[in-house]
Design an enzyme around this catalytic site. Structure first.
Site, PDB file in Angstrom:
ATOM      1  CG  ASP A  45     -83.223  42.557  77.921  1.00 47.71           C
ATOM      2  OD1 ASP A  45     -83.139  43.751  77.600  1.00 47.71           O
ATOM      3  OD2 ASP A  45     -83.754  41.693  77.197  1.00 47.71           O
ATOM      4  CE1 TYR A  50     -88.572  38.473  75.199  1.00 49.34           C
ATOM      5  CE2 TYR A  50     -87.376  39.338  77.085  1.00 49.34           C
ATOM      6  CZ  TYR A  50     -87.493  39.152  75.716  1.00 49.34           C
ATOM      7  OH  TYR A  50     -86.523  39.640  74.871  1.00 49.34           O
ATOM      8  CG  HIS A 112     -89.522  43.311  71.608  1.00 50.68           C
ATOM      9  ND1 HIS A 112     -90.077  42.571  72.619  1.00 50.68           N
ATOM     10  CD2 HIS A 112     -88.475  42.569  71.157  1.00 50.68           C
ATOM     11  CE1 HIS A 112     -89.391  41.441  72.765  1.00 50.68           C
ATOM     12  NE2 HIS A 112     -88.419  41.419  71.894  1.00 50.68           N
TER      13      HIS A 112
HETATM   14  P1  NAD Z   1     -79.032  33.195  76.158  1.00 53.98           P
HETATM   15  O1  NAD Z   1     -77.919  34.168  76.201  1.00 53.98           O
HETATM   16  O2  NAD Z   1     -79.897  33.149  77.345  1.00 53.98           O
HETATM   17  O3  NAD Z   1     -78.427  31.763  75.844  1.00 53.98           O
HETATM   18  C1  NAD Z   1     -79.162  30.617  75.490  1.00 53.98           C
HETATM   19  C2  NAD Z   1     -78.935  29.446  76.423  1.00 53.98           C
HETATM   20  O4  NAD Z   1     -77.559  29.332  76.786  1.00 53.98           O
HETATM   21  C3  NAD Z   1     -79.656  29.584  77.750  1.00 53.98           C
HETATM   22  O5  NAD Z   1     -80.921  28.997  77.693  1.00 53.98           O
HETATM   23  C4  NAD Z   1     -78.764  28.814  78.732  1.00 53.98           C
HETATM   24  O6  NAD Z   1     -79.276  27.547  79.055  1.00 53.98           O
HETATM   25  C5  NAD Z   1     -77.474  28.632  77.997  1.00 53.98           C
HETATM   26  N1  NAD Z   1     -76.357  29.157  78.794  1.00 53.98           N
HETATM   27  C6  NAD Z   1     -76.320  30.333  79.469  1.00 53.98           C
HETATM   28  N2  NAD Z   1     -75.123  30.511  80.068  1.00 53.98           N
HETATM   29  C7  NAD Z   1     -74.379  29.412  79.778  1.00 53.98           C
HETATM   30  C8  NAD Z   1     -73.062  29.014  80.103  1.00 53.98           C
HETATM   31  N3  NAD Z   1     -72.272  29.787  80.848  1.00 53.98           N
HETATM   32  N4  NAD Z   1     -72.616  27.827  79.637  1.00 53.98           N
HETATM   33  C9  NAD Z   1     -73.404  27.043  78.878  1.00 53.98           C
HETATM   34  N5  NAD Z   1     -74.668  27.375  78.518  1.00 53.98           N
HETATM   35  C10 NAD Z   1     -75.147  28.546  78.965  1.00 53.98           C
HETATM   36  O7  NAD Z   1     -79.840  33.509  74.827  1.00 53.98           O
HETATM   37  P2  NAD Z   1     -81.171  34.321  74.557  1.00 53.98           P
HETATM   38  O8  NAD Z   1     -82.218  34.025  75.589  1.00 53.98           O
HETATM   39  O9  NAD Z   1     -81.515  34.105  73.142  1.00 53.98           O
HETATM   40  O10 NAD Z   1     -80.701  35.840  74.696  1.00 53.98           O
HETATM   41  C11 NAD Z   1     -80.459  36.436  75.929  1.00 53.98           C
HETATM   42  C12 NAD Z   1     -81.481  37.510  76.250  1.00 53.98           C
HETATM   43  O11 NAD Z   1     -81.532  38.470  75.190  1.00 53.98           O
HETATM   44  C13 NAD Z   1     -82.927  37.040  76.372  1.00 53.98           C
HETATM   45  O12 NAD Z   1     -83.194  36.432  77.605  1.00 53.98           O
HETATM   46  C14 NAD Z   1     -83.661  38.335  76.173  1.00 53.98           C
HETATM   47  O13 NAD Z   1     -83.647  39.099  77.365  1.00 53.98           O
HETATM   48  C15 NAD Z   1     -82.832  39.022  75.099  1.00 53.98           C
HETATM   49  N6  NAD Z   1     -83.363  38.812  73.733  1.00 53.98           N
HETATM   50  C16 NAD Z   1     -83.897  39.868  73.077  1.00 53.98           C
HETATM   51  C17 NAD Z   1     -84.421  39.731  71.818  1.00 53.98           C
HETATM   52  C18 NAD Z   1     -84.981  40.919  71.074  1.00 53.98           C
HETATM   53  O14 NAD Z   1     -85.671  40.739  70.067  1.00 53.98           O
HETATM   54  N7  NAD Z   1     -84.715  42.124  71.521  1.00 53.98           N
HETATM   55  C19 NAD Z   1     -84.420  38.461  71.190  1.00 53.98           C
HETATM   56  C20 NAD Z   1     -83.840  37.388  71.868  1.00 53.98           C
HETATM   57  C21 NAD Z   1     -83.316  37.566  73.133  1.00 53.98           C
END
Ligand code: NAD
Length: 320
Positions: A45, A50, A112
């Protein structure tokens, strides 16, 4: 281990679990994408915003070259940034993003945000972000209908197999569905126990549109951004409702949070650069939370949203 798939209204299958590319830094991105493919991830994704699509493309290219996967086994998602909503700007930027990724088509291309900003020449600033160099926001007059028609033409031209939306409200989706020739295949939204958006999800799923959850761990992602509301909210990983379900099933708190979504057919896209967590986050299907555990998590809703332009200092109240 790989992920089961969900059928989209476009006829294509989308993995229920993918890898999110936000905040994956340029130096490590290609290696992380390669490692995720090796670990079994098939959905990635990404987004123009990004700022790492070239590196994502390098990781994919290496995996294809090494025979880890075939292109058709991958499901690559990207997003149209706000400054490219004008009808004549959608295709050129989609082509640039595909070129950066080294791909011929997106499996899924999303709007987005429902926010149209004035076009920024990619040669001048890329990714363009929300504000200009003066810190100011300048809007464009492009309507969602104008932008959606340009998105539809990406499907006609085989540049995108499916198209969708992100951060849209129910009102906007109702309007979009009145004119859409090609219906959105997915809606991507912030979704975690503190922000459940139950009415929106019910409406959208009833319309045959698949929900993808982002920021499944709630405040965690926004602590990294030093957001006050994230610092002031108790972590979900230590919440007793989550930890007791985790202990009962011999899973981690992260897995419980992801399974709470996938068990209701909501796709998830966590990211991690830790090999153990990478594997763990993929194992969030094929076992079930009990109905009482789902109910208990459903009771944690606070209506607490983190990813809001207001929290980034821009008075664009799209979720008001
Ligand atoms: P994420 O799901 O990546 O979680 C945040 C943090 O959790 C990560 O930095 C990681 O260090 C930690 N983590 C991951 N797995 C773990 C585990 N098993 N145990 C402990 N900690 C853990 O959060 P995010 O980046 O906010 O969202 C995920 C994805 O969603 C993004 O990478 C992006 O692709 C998408 N996103 C989209 C939008 C949008 O506006 N459409 C906005 C935010 C995020």
């Amino acid at each position: 281990m790989s992920s089961p798939v969900v059928k989209l209204n476009s006829g294509y299958d989308m993995p229920l679990v993918g890898f999110g590319l936000w905040k994956v830094n340029n130096e490590t991105c290609a290696d992380q994408v390669y490692a995720a493919i090796k670990a079994g991830y098939r959905l990635f994704d990404g987004a123009c915003d990004y700022g790492n699509e070239k590196e994502v493309g390098q990781g994919i290219a290496r995996a294809l070259k090494d025979g880890l996967v075939k292109r058709e086994e991958l499901f690559v998602v990207s997003k149209l940034w706000n400054t490219f909503h004008d009808g004549d700007k959608v295709e050129p930027i989609a082509r640039k993003q595909l070129e950066d990724l080294g791909l011929e088509y997106f499996d899924l291309f999303l709007i987005h945000f429902p926010v149209a900003l004035k076009w920024v020449d990619p040669a001048e600033r890329y990714p363009p972000g929300w504000a200009g160099a003066d810190g100011k926001i300048t809007f464009s007059n492009a309507t969602i209908q104008e932008t959606w028609q340009a998105m539809e033409s990406l499907v006609d031209k085989k540049l995108a197999r499916s198209i969708g939306i992100s951060n849209f409200s129910a009102q906007l989706i109702m309007d979009l569905l009145r004119h859409a020739r090609i219906r959105p295949a997915t809606l991507q939204i912030e979704h975690h126990p503190y922000l459940q958006q139950k009415k929106l999800i019910k409406y959208v799923q009833n319309e045959g549109i698949v929900i993808t959850a982002y920021s499944s761990f709630g405040p965690l992602s926004f602590i990294e951004l030093n957001m006050d509301s994230a610092h002031n909210t108790p972590t979900l990983f230590e919440h007793n409702v989550i930890t007791s379900a985790a202990n009962k099933h011999g899973k981690s708190a992260a897995q419980v949070l992801l399974r709470w979504a996938t068990q209701r057919n909501i796709a998830v896209i966590p990211k991690s650069n830790d090999p153990t967590r990478l594997a763990q986050n993929l194992e969030v299907t094929g076992w079930n939370l009990e109905e009482s555990e789902i109910e208990a998590i459903n009771g944690l809703d606070l209506g607490l949203r983190f990813n809001d332009p207001l929290n980034y200092g821009f008075y664009i109240p799209i979720f008001a």
